[in-house]
Enzyme design. Structure first.
Site, PDB file in Angstrom:
ATOM      1  N   GLY A 232     -20.818   6.188  -4.140  1.00  0.00           N
ATOM      2  CA  GLY A 232     -20.166   6.469  -4.876  1.00  0.00           C
ATOM      3  C   GLY A 232     -19.778   6.166  -5.900  1.00  0.00           C
ATOM      4  O   GLY A 232     -20.673   4.754  -6.370  1.00  0.00           O
TER       5      GLY A 232
ATOM      6  N   VAL B  85     -18.617   2.283  -6.435  1.00  0.00           N
ATOM      7  CA  VAL B  85     -18.574   1.162  -6.652  1.00  0.00           C
ATOM      8  C   VAL B  85     -20.298   1.121  -5.895  1.00  0.00           C
ATOM      9  O   VAL B  85     -21.399   0.674  -5.978  1.00  0.00           O
ATOM     10  CB  VAL B  85     -17.448   0.799  -5.704  1.00  0.00           C
ATOM     11  CG1 VAL B  85     -18.221  -0.818  -5.259  1.00  0.00           C
ATOM     12  CG2 VAL B  85     -16.715   1.049  -5.953  1.00  0.00           C
TER      13      VAL B  85
ATOM     14  N   LYS C 117       0.979  -1.496   0.170  1.00  0.00           N
ATOM     15  CA  LYS C 117      -0.166   0.012   0.487  1.00  0.00           C
ATOM     16  C   LYS C 117       1.012   1.118   0.049  1.00  0.00           C
ATOM     17  O   LYS C 117       1.680   1.088   1.130  1.00  0.00           O
ATOM     18  CB  LYS C 117      -0.947  -0.171   0.951  1.00  0.00           C
ATOM     19  CG  LYS C 117      -2.321   0.581   1.230  1.00  0.00           C
ATOM     20  CD  LYS C 117      -3.510  -0.122  -0.169  1.00  0.00           C
ATOM     21  CE  LYS C 117      -4.517   0.557  -0.092  1.00  0.00           C
ATOM     22  NZ  LYS C 117      -5.342  -0.017  -0.765  1.00  0.00           N
TER      23      LYS C 117
ATOM     24  N   GLY D  11     -23.493   4.737   1.111  1.00  0.00           N
ATOM     25  CA  GLY D  11     -22.061   5.342  -0.054  1.00  0.00           C
ATOM     26  C   GLY D  11     -22.673   4.907  -1.213  1.00  0.00           C
ATOM     27  O   GLY D  11     -22.597   3.287  -1.400  1.00  0.00           O
TER      28      GLY D  11
END
Length: 353
Positions: free
Chosen positions: A176, A178, A78, A174
């Site tokens: 967004g 996705v 990451k 949420g």
């Protein structure tokens, strides 16, 4: 910091600085035992540099677990780039980051994450080949959503003993890229949607397109629904929010849904099936990894749909052992990494990405 790395089972931690562009980046590589580490590049503000390091450490291991359980020949890594205050040249910064990635010689492949866009990946690709999610590979969001849908189907079969989602209610937090795509899959399958987002325009779009019921962000936890699907921020499953849930299943795309590992146990104790986020949301990673190998769209989609079978296996084993599913998933991932030669962490504190 060394103790943090040891506890996380991390193998590499790299710091990249470029004063000319303002780049301050941390690349954490958890494992390369199964192949090159792959994982997104997060580009957000941090109050303290130590917070950025902690974020990178925490997220890298989750990527190893995600890649292992998805059956991909990759380890996990990451990046966290500390977003500069004030004005800066974004293109110059991303090019500098690409040079930083390139110095690792392929041990780490970067990708999109919070705060980065396809255009950033295209810029990074001008200074390194070790980048994914460019415009050539396409948006991973639809593929993440496909995996979420397959995972929800598996959870419904296991927990509710139903082969169909039609008529079930799903609370989506949420909306967004996705979250909206997940809503579309569920709508087509005949689910009733209750939706919340901090952006009213996203809520209106789902109400108009899918006949969804709008819910305020503060109220979404407590609505009566068969499934709660967190598709926004992480760390939303805490003792306070879990106490409000009126659902049988938690399954969504958000990373790091558990505020801490113990919160997964609380869900188990309440009889709520928690679908581990790093298993169900692996569709985007599968898309990214298989695009790099030249796999066909059919091969990629078949691999994404295997998420459902993987989860059914984990659900069955967790039930047999009377363990929370996220613990069983962790044990499987850790065994796969151990079989590939990755040293195990010094303790069993687990963090997911």
């Amino acid at each position: 910091m060394l103790k943090q790395m040891e506890n996380a089972g991390l193998t590499d931690l790299h710091f990249g600085l470029d004063p000319a562009s303002g780049l301050k980046a941390i690349i954490a590589i958890h494992s390369t035992a199964r192949g090159a580490a792959i994982g997104g590049c997060r580009f957000i503000h941090y109050a303290r540099e130590q917070d950025a390091v902690t974020d990178a450490l925490r997220l890298a291991r989750g990527m190893s677990y995600k890649a292992a359980l998805a059956g991909l020949p990759h380890g996990g890594g990451k990046t966290v780039i500390i977003k500069p205050e004030g004005d800066f040249d974004r293109r110059a910064l991303m090019q500098a980051f690409g040079r930083f990635v390139d110095q690792l010689g392929g041990r780490y492949i970067t990708a999109m994450d919070s705060g980065t866009e396809v255009s950033d990946m295209d810029t990074i690709a001008t200074t390194t080949d070790f980048v994914s999610c460019t415009s050539a590979s396409g948006d991973p969001a639809p593929h993440t959503a496909l995996g979420i849908f397959a995972g929800i189907q598996a959870a419904v079969r296991h927990k509710l003993q139903r082969d169909s989602i039609a008529g079930l209610s799903v609370a989506i937090q949420g909306l967004g890229h996705v979250g909206h795509a997940v809503a579309q899959h569920l709508y087509k399958a005949g689910a009733h949607l209750l939706v919340a987002d901090i952006d009213p325009a996203r809520v209106r779009q789902c109400v108009e397109e899918f006949g969804a019921e709008a819910v305020s962000p503060d109220s979404i936890y407590g609505v009566q629904a068969d499934i709660f699907s967190p598709c926004g921020l992480g760390a939303v499953l805490s003792p306070d929010s879990i106490a409000k849930l009126q659902c049988s299943i938690v399954a969504g795309s958000a990373n790091n849904q558990l505020a801490n590992d113990e919160d997964g146990n609380h869900l188990h104790q309440r009889g709520i099936l928690y679908v581990p986020d790093y298993v169900i949301n692996a569709g985007g990673l599968i898309h990214v990894a298989m695009h790099r190998t030249g796999a066909s769209a059919a091969e990629r989609d078949a691999k994404i749909l295997e998420i459902g079978a993987t989860l059914e296996h984990l659900f069955t084993e967790a039930e047999r052992r009377d363990m929370p599913v996220h613990h069983v998933a962790d044990l499987h991932a850790e065994q796969m990494l151990a079989d590939a030669g990755h040293p195990q962490p010094a303790d069993k504190e687990r963090h997911h990405a």
